[in-house]
Scaffold this active site. Structure first.
Site, PDB file in Angstrom:
ATOM      1  N   ALA A  63       1.044  -0.888   0.246  1.00 13.68           N
ATOM      2  CA  ALA A  63      -0.001   0.457  -0.079  1.00 13.68           C
ATOM      3  C   ALA A  63       1.108   0.943   0.370  1.00 13.68           C
ATOM      4  O   ALA A  63       2.192   1.068   0.290  1.00 13.68           O
ATOM      5  CB  ALA A  63      -0.642  -0.111   1.314  1.00 13.68           C
ATOM      6  N   GLY A 108       0.860  -4.868   0.885  1.00 14.37           N
ATOM      7  CA  GLY A 108      -0.682  -5.113  -0.296  1.00 14.37           C
ATOM      8  C   GLY A 108      -0.265  -6.345  -1.497  1.00 14.37           C
ATOM      9  O   GLY A 108      -0.911  -6.552  -1.641  1.00 14.37           O
ATOM     10  N   GLU A 111      -0.497  -9.708  -0.375  1.00 19.90           N
ATOM     11  CA  GLU A 111      -2.103  -9.873  -0.050  1.00 19.90           C
ATOM     12  C   GLU A 111      -2.676  -9.837  -1.732  1.00 19.90           C
ATOM     13  O   GLU A 111      -3.516 -10.660  -1.308  1.00 19.90           O
ATOM     14  CB  GLU A 111      -2.566  -8.626   1.164  1.00 19.90           C
ATOM     15  N   GLU A 131       4.972  -4.823   7.579  1.00 19.33           N
ATOM     16  CA  GLU A 131       3.866  -3.894   8.264  1.00 19.33           C
ATOM     17  C   GLU A 131       4.514  -3.522   9.801  1.00 19.33           C
ATOM     18  O   GLU A 131       3.820  -2.418   9.754  1.00 19.33           O
ATOM     19  CB  GLU A 131       2.554  -3.998   8.150  1.00 19.33           C
TER      20      GLU A 131
HETATM   21  N1  CAA Z   1       4.678   2.916  -0.801  1.00 16.26           N
HETATM   22  C1  CAA Z   1       5.111   4.523  -1.762  1.00 16.26           C
HETATM   23  N2  CAA Z   1       5.926   4.205  -2.521  1.00 16.26           N
HETATM   24  C2  CAA Z   1       7.050   3.514  -2.633  1.00 16.26           C
HETATM   25  C3  CAA Z   1       6.681   2.085  -1.201  1.00 16.26           C
HETATM   26  C4  CAA Z   1       5.226   2.130  -1.188  1.00 16.26           C
HETATM   27  N3  CAA Z   1       4.369   0.648  -0.629  1.00 16.26           N
HETATM   28  N4  CAA Z   1       7.622   1.481  -1.972  1.00 16.26           N
HETATM   29  C5  CAA Z   1       8.149   1.620  -2.802  1.00 16.26           C
HETATM   30  N5  CAA Z   1       7.746   3.582  -3.174  1.00 16.26           N
HETATM   31  C6  CAA Z   1       8.948   4.100  -4.362  1.00 16.26           C
HETATM   32  C7  CAA Z   1       9.809   4.720  -3.289  1.00 16.26           C
HETATM   33  O1  CAA Z   1       9.912   5.122  -2.388  1.00 16.26           O
HETATM   34  C8  CAA Z   1      10.805   5.405  -4.118  1.00 16.26           C
HETATM   35  O2  CAA Z   1      10.071   7.067  -4.715  1.00 16.26           O
HETATM   36  P1  CAA Z   1      10.943   7.953  -4.900  1.00 16.26           P
HETATM   37  O3  CAA Z   1      11.938   7.351  -6.737  1.00 16.26           O
HETATM   38  O4  CAA Z   1      10.143   8.722  -5.221  1.00 16.26           O
HETATM   39  O5  CAA Z   1      12.090   7.927  -4.194  1.00 16.26           O
HETATM   40  C9  CAA Z   1       9.863   4.174  -5.236  1.00 16.26           C
HETATM   41  O6  CAA Z   1       8.741   3.621  -4.516  1.00 16.26           O
HETATM   42  C10 CAA Z   1      11.090   3.577  -5.597  1.00 16.26           C
HETATM   43  O7  CAA Z   1      11.807   2.580  -4.561  1.00 16.26           O
HETATM   44  P2  CAA Z   1      12.795   2.852  -3.847  1.00 16.26           P
HETATM   45  O8  CAA Z   1      13.898   3.751  -4.068  1.00 16.26           O
HETATM   46  O9  CAA Z   1      13.017   2.479  -2.311  1.00 16.26           O
HETATM   47  O10 CAA Z   1      13.728   0.942  -4.234  1.00 16.26           O
HETATM   48  P3  CAA Z   1      14.781   0.043  -3.644  1.00 16.26           P
HETATM   49  O11 CAA Z   1      15.055  -1.459  -4.745  1.00 16.26           O
HETATM   50  O12 CAA Z   1      15.646   0.795  -3.093  1.00 16.26           O
HETATM   51  O13 CAA Z   1      14.079  -1.332  -2.428  1.00 16.26           O
HETATM   52  C11 CAA Z   1      12.351  -1.791  -1.961  1.00 16.26           C
HETATM   53  C12 CAA Z   1      12.554  -1.877  -3.239  1.00 16.26           C
HETATM   54  C13 CAA Z   1      13.045  -2.996  -0.899  1.00 16.26           C
HETATM   55  C14 CAA Z   1      10.330  -2.815  -2.117  1.00 16.26           C
HETATM   56  C15 CAA Z   1      11.461  -0.306  -1.097  1.00 16.26           C
HETATM   57  O14 CAA Z   1      10.836   0.640  -1.836  1.00 16.26           O
HETATM   58  C16 CAA Z   1      10.444  -1.036   0.146  1.00 16.26           C
HETATM   59  O15 CAA Z   1      11.595  -0.954   1.013  1.00 16.26           O
HETATM   60  N6  CAA Z   1       9.080  -0.271  -0.295  1.00 16.26           N
HETATM   61  C17 CAA Z   1       8.472  -0.562   1.315  1.00 16.26           C
HETATM   62  C18 CAA Z   1       7.502  -2.176   0.651  1.00 16.26           C
HETATM   63  C19 CAA Z   1       6.095  -1.475   2.253  1.00 16.26           C
HETATM   64  O16 CAA Z   1       7.064  -1.777   3.145  1.00 16.26           O
HETATM   65  N7  CAA Z   1       5.374  -2.368   1.938  1.00 16.26           N
HETATM   66  C20 CAA Z   1       4.212  -2.200   2.907  1.00 16.26           C
HETATM   67  C21 CAA Z   1       3.943  -1.555   3.134  1.00 16.26           C
HETATM   68  S1  CAA Z   1       2.632  -1.212   4.009  1.00 16.26           S
HETATM   69  C22 CAA Z   1       0.819  -1.842   3.110  1.00 16.26           C
HETATM   70  O17 CAA Z   1       1.235  -2.394   2.384  1.00 16.26           O
HETATM   71  C23 CAA Z   1       0.019  -2.261   4.736  1.00 16.26           C
HETATM   72  C24 CAA Z   1      -0.754  -3.718   4.478  1.00 16.26           C
HETATM   73  O18 CAA Z   1      -1.381  -4.125   4.508  1.00 16.26           O
HETATM   74  C25 CAA Z   1      -2.173  -2.251   2.936  1.00 16.26           C
END
Ligand code: CAA
Length: 261
Positions: A63, A108, A111, A131
């Site tokens: 998400a 998400g 999921e 999360e």
């Molecule tokens: N939400 C918003 N933006 C996201 C995102 C997310 N979940 N995941 C990645 N992005 C964005 C980053 O902010 C980045 O944007 P910018 O280029 O504008 O900075 C872009 O995507 C590329 O990401 P990274 O630079 O971080 O890429 P990476 O290769 O270094 O890392 C990754 C990849 C390990 C997947 C890392 O992006 C990451 O950890 N993302 C978040 C994963 C996460 O925590 N997901 C759970 C979200 S909470 C949820 O989903 C709740 C639910 O159950 C409903």
């Protein structure tokens, strides 16, 4: 649509989450468009759907964290409800849905893959529910579907630690059905879809419904659900001709008929 691509070839629909710069993160716009495109695919009467992510890196990285950051308690609950409603449409879509997981499937994203019927993944795929590291629980069905898929012990370990796992480990614990090289993923998904759509569509749809509804209940009630859906196949053209052609030893005609139905 801004965030979703949709194409249809023969009886197979392909939905692609198309927000690669944000690793296909699920914001409200993506959820809304996904809901709309599922309605469209239903109207198109596709017999199998493939769901994947644009780009080489991600199926969906979860998400959208920037959208969630300042939500109030009520807004958070509403956002979870929205995700659950859309994912429920995937789960109950009246034809099989295959997740072709081509990279990160986190939060998400994991999921979303879990509400599909079948998950195949590329070798670079990564799964996880990170999360708790963000101060929240999984919110689009992860606490429920992960436990049902891999058992409560493994689900709790994955959710409490927030640790990601690679495709091979996901295969080992039963989270996904198979793994293949990234370049072959869509071909593999297409092959699987074609091997589904060459069968009787009503029978495939009723099988999905029987399995899903049966898993939500006790065995005795589940058998009752199966009896109803088994019975509902009779008197359909698929059943009449399917059995006639089998008894006539005419397999080709049987396949041809389902293809043209
Ligand atoms: N939400 C918003 N933006 C996201 C995102 C997310 N979940 N995941 C990645 N992005 C964005 C980053 O902010 C980045 O944007 P910018 O280029 O504008 O900075 C872009 O995507 C590329 O990401 P990274 O630079 O971080 O890429 P990476 O290769 O270094 O890392 C990754 C990849 C390990 C997947 C890392 O992006 C990451 O950890 N993302 C978040 C994963 C996460 O925590 N997901 C759970 C979200 S909470 C949820 O989903 C709740 C639910 O159950 C409903």
């Amino acid at each position: 649509m801004e965030y979703i691509l949709y194409e249809k070839e023969a009886w197979v629909g392909i939905i692609t989450l198309n927000r690669p710069k944000a690793l296909n993160a699920l914001n409200s716009g993506v959820l809304e468009e996904l809901s709309q495109v599922l309605d469209q695919a239903k109207r198109d009467e596709v017999r199998c759907l493939i769901l994947t992510g644009a780009g080489e890196k991600a199926f969906a990285a979860g998400a959208d964290i920037s959208e969630m950051r300042l939500l109030s308690r009520e807004e958070g609950e509403r956002f979870g409800k929205k995700g659950n409603q859309v994912f429920w449409k995937v789960e109950t879509f009246p034809a099989p849905v295959i997740a072709a997981v081509n990279g990160f499937a986190l939060g998400g994203g994991c999921e979303l893959a879990m509400c599909c019927d079948i998950r195949i993944a590329s070798e670079n795929a990564v799964f996880g529910q990170p999360e708790v590291g963000l101060g929240i629980t999984p919110g689009f069905g992860g606490t429920q579907r992960l436990a049902r898929l891999v058992g409560p012990g493994m689900a709790k370990q994955l959710i409490f630690t927030g640790k990601n796992i690679k495709a091979e480990e996901a295969l080992r614990i039963g989270l996904i059905n198979s793994v293949c090289p990234q370049g072959e993923l869509m071909e593999e998904a297409g092959r699987l879809a074609r091997s589904i759509v060459r069968n009787a569509p009503i029978a495939v749809r009723n099988s999905k419904e029987a399995i899903n509804e049966g898993l939500d209940t006790d065995l005795r009630s589940g058998l009752g659900i199966e009896e109803r859906l088994f019975g509902a196949c009779f008197e359909t053209e698929d059943q009449r001709y399917g059995m006639d052609f089998f008894l006539d030893k005419n397999k080709d005609k049987q396949r041809e008929m389902f293809k043209n139905r």
